[in-house]
Design an enzyme around this catalytic site. Structure first.
Site, short mmCIF file in Angstrom:
data_model
loop_
_atom_site.label_atom_id
_atom_site.label_comp_id
_atom_site.label_asym_id
_atom_site.label_seq_id
_atom_site.Cartn_x
_atom_site.Cartn_y
_atom_site.Cartn_z
N HIS A 121 72.88 83.16 98.39
CA HIS A 121 72.25 84.13 97.40
C HIS A 121 73.64 84.69 97.03
O HIS A 121 74.51 85.05 97.58
CB HIS A 121 71.13 84.84 98.05
CG HIS A 121 70.74 85.88 97.07
ND1 HIS A 121 71.33 86.75 96.66
CD2 HIS A 121 69.52 85.92 96.75
CE1 HIS A 121 70.45 87.38 95.65
NE2 HIS A 121 69.31 86.88 95.71
N ASP A 198 72.61 86.85 106.63
CA ASP A 198 71.67 87.52 105.50
C ASP A 198 70.21 87.06 105.88
O ASP A 198 69.80 85.65 105.90
CB ASP A 198 72.04 87.00 104.30
CG ASP A 198 71.17 87.07 103.07
OD1 ASP A 198 70.11 87.57 103.44
OD2 ASP A 198 71.39 86.67 101.92
N GLN A 201 65.40 86.32 103.95
CA GLN A 201 64.29 85.67 103.73
C GLN A 201 63.74 85.01 105.25
O GLN A 201 62.88 84.45 105.32
CB GLN A 201 64.66 84.30 103.14
CG GLN A 201 65.10 84.38 101.59
CD GLN A 201 63.75 85.08 100.87
OE1 GLN A 201 62.62 84.74 101.16
NE2 GLN A 201 64.06 85.54 99.55
N LYS A 224 60.78 93.05 100.87
CA LYS A 224 60.38 91.56 100.82
C LYS A 224 59.50 91.33 102.12
O LYS A 224 58.93 90.31 102.45
CB LYS A 224 61.60 90.55 100.88
CG LYS A 224 62.39 90.36 99.91
CD LYS A 224 63.58 89.48 99.96
CE LYS A 224 64.62 89.61 99.00
NZ LYS A 224 64.18 89.34 97.64
N CYS A 364 69.26 83.19 91.97
CA CYS A 364 70.48 84.26 92.37
C CYS A 364 71.46 83.27 93.32
O CYS A 364 71.70 83.58 94.23
CB CYS A 364 70.17 85.38 93.18
SG CYS A 364 69.41 86.36 91.67
#
Lengths: 405, 126
Positions: A121, A198, A201, A224, A364
């Site tokens: 991302h 990261d 997600q 999220k 993104c």
């Protein structure tokens, strides 16, 4: 009753009609909806306990501080961190990456190397581009294989004595690929490099055990994972945080201040300058409690089932191309796809007319889109409140797309 | 409201564009990207005696952007270059007969800025 049917009633927004049809919300990968428990917790905080934290010596100040620090303990437990001092509240994933990139950046020497991957991302790419540019460091990327997994042999070759940081995503926000992060961490540490993952997600969908994983930094966002916007988490391994100079200065991150210098505060507050997102922390606490009560293993199983149903339904529609792994057991809760002859933004606008909300575009991740040779894609992403009927509504609407444009 | 975002004009111009393609050896050309979606559109022009004699568009774009480029070129061809520069979103929207939502206005305006970029001789970023 499926998990989705059990949960739906907790999410007031899901009773909305969009263009006359019941909302089917399949954009949780961009931002999830919030259960009543989160909304109530934040409202109660503002109505009953609102004050600044850590400095007001009155009842409300004490209650606010207690609530804020209780959220930290809940997050520590949720991600499996060893200590509460390893949990830093940020504004979101992007800020977490930037804090570490800026801090590491100060110590980078020309020729030092940072490794990212082709599936990042922009939030986990641009901050590294910026520090590499400023410090004359070199940015390298782990290539993506045609099967949508990272080329781990190439990764092993990229690692070297100049590698300072490996910054990769845990779960791809487009492909859904779950990266072999334990392996990535082990190899990086063997080469003497730090690792930032990261988890934007991953945290909403997978059971995390960060102490066992051993990564140096792990970043994710509240919004999220059923929590509010404006709050995220930067996990840092204690030994590493102790040795990291703070990149952002201000109040709260100091212990004592003179006109020309200051002594930094203890962890975790050393990395939390200024008034933090207090009500948002309260909301995130409620979100984490909600997920904990459902059980992350159950959440994961539910989402894998929806992802598998979606893969099967879309694959059966003529003209549909699916990106990413086709095995839902090894994939996050996202399905990216295109319909021949339909631009993703047109597709998303037409699906919206049927009440189906999906994301469209490059997500993104422009280098990934370039690697896949596409301008963009549609993306359906799932959360606890989605049902098999939602997937069926999506598939019906996708099958009609070609006749609507 | 959403029912008319994809107006008959947009659907028709998307399916059957009148000015989609390339011009060999154009006198002016420019392309740009919509940062919202990554769409890229290129417009190539032939100029004769200070007028836009011919123009074509191509690229990866949505139906709204492609239709906008198509009606924009239709509006612009034959006009003096200075006059083409004054064509704006209102002119294109009138032709499209569509209720474009704010999130998609960039899809309408991208071809306008690309055509202006071509006529101003701007360099394409890589």
């Amino acid at each position: 009753m499926t998990l989705g049917e059990q949960c739906r009633g907790d999410f007031p927004i899901l009773s909305r009609l969009i263009n006359g049809r019941p909302l089917v919300y399949l954009d949780s990968g961009a931002s999830s909806q919030k259960p009543r428990q989160v909304l109530d917790a934040m409202r109660t905080f503002y109505e009953q306990s609102n004050a600044n934290v850590h400095r007001s010596i009155h009842t409300l100040g004490e209650e606010a501080t207690e609530a804020y620090e209780a959220a930290r303990d809940a997050v520590r437990s949720f991600v499996g961190a060893r200590g509460r001092e390893e949990i830093i509240f940020t504004r979101g994933t992007t800020e977490g990456v930037n804090i570490i990139a800026q801090a590491l950046g100060r110590t980078l020497k020309p020729g030092d190397e940072i490794i990212v991957s082709e599936m990042e991302h922009h939030s986990n790419l641009i901050p590294w581009q910026m520090v590499c540019r400023d410090r004359g460091a070199v940015l390298r990327a782990i290539p993506l294989q045609d099967d949508a997994y990272l080329d781990m042999a190439a990764y092993a070759r990229l690692l070297g004595p100049r590698t300072r940081m490996v910054a990769v995503t845990h779960v791809s926000n487009v492909l859904g690929t779950i990266n072999p992060v334990a392996d990535i961490v082990r190899q990086a540490h063997a080469a003497g490099a730090q690792v930032l993952l990261d988890g934007a997600q991953a945290a909403p969908h997978l059971r995390l055990d960060l102490a066992a994983l051993g990564c140096d930094f792990y970043v994710f966002s509240g919004h999220k994972m059923l929590g509010p916007t404006g709050i995220g988490v930067l996990y840092g391994r204690r030994e590493v945080l102790e040795a990291t100079e703070p990149a952002l200065g201000g109040s709260e991150m100091i212990k004592e201040v003179w006109i020309d210098h200051a002594q930094w505060n203890d962890l975790p507050w050393r990395f939390e300058p200024g008034t933090p997102p207090i009500a948002e922390a309260v909301g995130l606490h409620a979100a984490v409690a909600y997920l904990d009560k459902l059980g992350m293993d159950r959440v994961g199983a539910h989402e894998r089932e929806l992802t598998g149903r979606c893969l099967d339904a879309l694959a059966a529609i003529p003209g549909v191309t699916i990106y990413g792994p086709r095995n839902s057991e090894m994939k996050g809760a996202v399905v990216a796809f295109n319909v021949a002859g339909i631009h993703p933004h047109d597709g998303a606008a037409l699906l919206d007319q049927s009440g189906v909300a999906v994301r469209a575009g490059h997500h993104c991740a422009q280098p990934l889109a370039k690697r896949l040779g596409i301008a963009g894609a549609l993306r359906a992403s799932f959360s606890v409140y989605n049902t098999p009927a939602d997937v069926d509504r999506l598939a019906e609407a996708v099958a009609r797309l070609d006749s609507e444009l | 409201m959403s029912a008319v975002q994809y107006s008959d004009v947009i659907r028709e111009r998307f399916r059957h564009p009148r000015f989609r393609g390339r011009l060999p050896n154009p006198d002016a050309a420019f392309e740009d990207v919509n940062p919202l979606c990554g769409d890229r559109i290129r417009i190539e022009c032939r100029l004769t005696e200070g007028r836009l004699a011919e123009a074509m568009h191509h690229g990866d774009s949505c139906a709204i952007c492609a239709a906008s480029a198509d009606v924009l070129i239709e509006l612009a061809v034959g006009r003096p270059v200075a006059e083409v520069g004054r064509l704006g979103a209102a002119d294109v929207l009138e032709r499209l007969q569509a209720d474009i939502r704010p999130t998609r206005m960039k899809c309408v305006t991208l071809p306008i800025t690309v055509l202006q970029g071509a006529l101003e001789g701007r360099e394409v970023a890589r």
